[in-house]
Design a protein around this motif. Structure first.
Motif, PDB file in Angstrom:
ATOM      1  N   LYS A   1       0.873  -1.186   0.000  1.00 59.60           N
ATOM      2  CA  LYS A   1       0.000   0.000   0.000  1.00 59.60           C
ATOM      3  C   LYS A   1       0.908   1.234   0.000  1.00 59.60           C
ATOM      4  O   LYS A   1       1.428   1.647   1.037  1.00 59.60           O
ATOM      5  CB  LYS A   1      -0.909  -0.020   1.239  1.00 59.60           C
ATOM      6  CG  LYS A   1      -1.532   1.318   1.615  1.00 59.60           C
ATOM      7  CD  LYS A   1      -2.523   1.837   0.578  1.00 59.60           C
ATOM      8  CE  LYS A   1      -3.048   3.213   0.970  1.00 59.60           C
ATOM      9  NZ  LYS A   1      -2.096   4.321   0.765  1.00 59.60           N
TER      10      LYS A   1
ATOM     11  N   THR B   1       1.484   7.940  12.769  1.00 62.16           N
ATOM     12  CA  THR B   1       0.711   6.908  12.052  1.00 62.16           C
ATOM     13  C   THR B   1       1.173   5.516  12.483  1.00 62.16           C
ATOM     14  O   THR B   1       0.362   4.591  12.562  1.00 62.16           O
ATOM     15  CB  THR B   1       0.836   7.082  10.523  1.00 62.16           C
ATOM     16  OG1 THR B   1       0.651   8.451  10.198  1.00 62.16           O
ATOM     17  CG2 THR B   1      -0.184   6.253   9.778  1.00 62.16           C
TER      18      THR B   1
ATOM     19  N   LYS C   1      -0.853   4.139  15.206  1.00 65.28           N
ATOM     20  CA  LYS C   1      -2.179   3.643  14.779  1.00 65.28           C
ATOM     21  C   LYS C   1      -2.029   2.290  14.094  1.00 65.28           C
ATOM     22  O   LYS C   1      -2.850   1.394  14.287  1.00 65.28           O
ATOM     23  CB  LYS C   1      -2.822   4.631  13.792  1.00 65.28           C
ATOM     24  CG  LYS C   1      -3.170   5.958  14.420  1.00 65.28           C
ATOM     25  CD  LYS C   1      -3.828   6.850  13.373  1.00 65.28           C
ATOM     26  CE  LYS C   1      -3.882   8.286  13.860  1.00 65.28           C
ATOM     27  NZ  LYS C   1      -4.085   9.241  12.781  1.00 65.28           N
TER      28      LYS C   1
ATOM     29  N   CYS D   1      13.752  10.691   6.073  1.00 62.30           N
ATOM     30  CA  CYS D   1      13.622  10.292   7.476  1.00 62.30           C
ATOM     31  C   CYS D   1      14.939  10.476   8.217  1.00 62.30           C
ATOM     32  O   CYS D   1      14.963  10.767   9.402  1.00 62.30           O
ATOM     33  CB  CYS D   1      13.177   8.834   7.570  1.00 62.30           C
ATOM     34  SG  CYS D   1      14.252   7.700   6.697  1.00 62.30           S
TER      35      CYS D   1
ATOM     36  N   PHE E   1      18.870  -1.698   9.050  1.00 64.22           N
ATOM     37  CA  PHE E   1      18.427  -0.307   9.093  1.00 64.22           C
ATOM     38  C   PHE E   1      17.108  -0.238   9.851  1.00 64.22           C
ATOM     39  O   PHE E   1      16.144  -0.916   9.494  1.00 64.22           O
ATOM     40  CB  PHE E   1      18.242   0.249   7.673  1.00 64.22           C
ATOM     41  CG  PHE E   1      17.591   1.600   7.677  1.00 64.22           C
ATOM     42  CD1 PHE E   1      18.233   2.682   8.273  1.00 64.22           C
ATOM     43  CD2 PHE E   1      16.333   1.799   7.150  1.00 64.22           C
ATOM     44  CE1 PHE E   1      17.627   3.924   8.339  1.00 64.22           C
ATOM     45  CE2 PHE E   1      15.718   3.042   7.209  1.00 64.22           C
ATOM     46  CZ  PHE E   1      16.375   4.100   7.806  1.00 64.22           C
TER      47      PHE E   1
END
Ligand code: NAD
Length: 475
Positions: free
Chosen positions: A146, A200, A203, A252, A418
């Motif tokens: 996704k 997120t 969640k 990031c 990582f």
């Protein structure tokens, strides 16, 4: 999300699970074939994927996209191919004396888990979908991916290319917004790897917990960069500028903020500015420099600068050609250096994820170390300097990974895990650790013909043999 759509997600997962079970045992050649198909998608269609990323970002460097998303991911796929035999080999383990002499055998087999869900963010949309995919496939799993709704062109292109190269029961891409993402994270996968924000990630982990689905969470955070006393400032400035400007800081692992010795602040800021001037003589029409992904993200970054300025930060905009950003209809943002920053500023509280660079000063190195330890454990930590001070920083701080005398680069070593630690993530991939993350380590013990339980005094009725065995072990 409609019932029909969520049922179709469940249907795809069900089909993948069935196909996985029916096909077992699959030879390693089957895994290799899948990895090679994933590599071919990138090597044959890398350019169209780079074009899709350019359209999603408004402007994204072609060479940058090819390097960060295409070439590096192909390299990681090749690394998986090279190491597959060695990773997949069972591990012999020792058994207690004298069981081995009697024919007992113990080994750990690394077996596929089943169907793995992969959720990816927008900042490196191809790398962060295909990267985990390579290792998920290496471990013998099937995958549902996704990608982010912020990169619709790239997500659609990945869906088409994967549908051409894979059967839906092997690998498939599901597109859609946060409602689809939420339904996706609630599916009973055998493992779920999520790359995205810490918020997120919380969640996603809650949704996965309902199914007891194990998770790998690759999250974000504020990665500090310490300039040590012995640092070569020119080199540090150039490397920080490169790391902070790559993908316009939407990384990031970007150096989030600097910790610099009080008496070297001027020198560090000048060195970073010099680095920007050398790499980006102009910014607005410079195809090497990437835009901010959306208006919402652009406004958030401007808001961070305004908030800091209103609370007393000194703002330096690094604009090598003195271009007029205010009148340009663009989401390109020049590097903005903030000095005199304090913890009540949002820019020192949230992950920045853009070309804004706060600079904090320290007097003694322990002050910098204490500052890091007083905050969430970061994904990356960077130190420029030498000798004992370097070891002190490494030994007294905790972070997902470290690069010394540069930023970000530890992620480029395919052979090292990582991942983050604490709020910056759970688990890791890359390296042999990634293969194991997506495998089930199945302990397999073979009992010899001889009655071991009786010999060890484990069989009731307990008598002298049991007493002796207990006395022996208690010594
Ligand atoms: P995000 O958390 O907003 O979105 C990531 C994914 O989550 C998207 O695919 C989105 O569709 C999905 N999502 C959105 N709402 C959801 C919900 N309620 N439930 C389940 N899924 C949902 O992150 P982003 O803005 O796309 O990416 C930026 C963040 O990702 C930054 O924090 C960055 O540090 C982090 N990141 C981490 C890594 C790493 O490897 N550790 C790499 C890249 C980015």
């Amino acid at each position: 999300m409609s019932d029909a759509a969520s049922q179709s997600l469940e249907g795809i997962l069900e089909n993948q699970k069935k196909a996985f079970t029916a096909a077992r045992p699959e030879p390693l050649s089957q895994r290799r074939d899948r990895i090679k198909r994933a590599i071919s998608i990138l090597s044959e269609h890398g350019e169209s994927l780079a074009e899709a990323m350019n359209s999603d970002f408004g402007s994204r460097s072609y060479e940058g996209s090819m390097m960060t998303d295409i070439v590096s991911t192909i390299g990681f796929g090749k690394y998986c191919l090279k190491n597959l035999d060695h990773w997949a080999a069972p591990d012999k383990r020792s058994v207690r004396f004298p069981l081995g002499l009697m024919g007992a055998k113990a080994e750990v087999r690394y077996e596929p888990k089943g169907v793995v869900g992969i959720m990816s963010p927008w900042n490196f949309p191809v790398n962060l979908s295909f990267g985990p995919l390579m290792q998920v496939l290496a471990a013998g799993n099937r995958a549902m991916i996704k990608p982010s709704e912020f990169t619709p062109a790239t997500s659609d292109r990945m869906r088409e290319l994967i549908a051409d190269a894979f059967d839906e029961s092997e690998v498939t891409v599901i597109t859609g917004g946060p409602d689809v993402a939420q339904a996706f994270s609630s599916l009973p996968f055998d493992h779920l790897v999520f790359t995205g924000s810490t918020e997120t990630g919380r969640k996603v982990m809650q949704a996965a917990a309902k199914n007891l689905t194990p998770v790998t969470l690759e999250l974000g955070g504020k990665s500090p960069t310490i300039i040590g006393k012995g640092a070569d400032l020119t080199r540090a400035g150039e490397r920080i500028a490169l790391g902070k400007m790559l993908n316009a800081g939407q990384i990031c692992l970007a150096p989030d903020y600097l910790l610099v010795p009080e008496d070297q602040e001027e020198g560090v800021v000048a060195a970073v500015q010099l680095g920007v001037h050398e790499m980006y003589p102009t910014l607005l029409d410079n195809e090497d420099y990437t835009a901010i992904i959306s208006d919402k993200h652009f406004e958030r970054l401007k808001g961070l600068v305004d908030d800091a300025q209103s609370k007393g930060a000194q703002v330096t905009v690094v604009n090598p050609a003195n271009e007029s950003f205010a009148s340009a209809n663009t989401r390109k943002m020049p590097l903005t250096i903030l000095r005199n920053v304090t913890d009540d500023m949002k820019v020192m509280q949230e992950e920045i994820f853009g070309p804004v660079l706060p600079v904090k000063t320290y007097r003694a190195i322990d002050e910098a170390i204490d500052y890091i330890n007083d905050h969430d454990r970061p994904l990356g930590l960077y130190y420029f300097g030498v000798g004992k001070e370097q070891e002190r920083v490494l030994e007294r701080t905790i972070s997902g990974g470290v690069t010394v005398n540069d930023v970000i680069f530890h992620i480029s070593v395919d052979d090292m895990p990582f991942g983050g630690v604490g709020p910056s993530g759970i688990g890791s991939y890359h390296g042999p650790e990634g293969f194991r993350e997506f495998s089930h380590a199945r302990s397999t013990y073979q009992q010899p013909k001889i009655d071991i339980a009786k010999l060890a005094g484990l069989k009731p009725p307990y008598g002298d043999a049991a007493k002796k065995a207990i006395a022996r072990e208690m010594k």
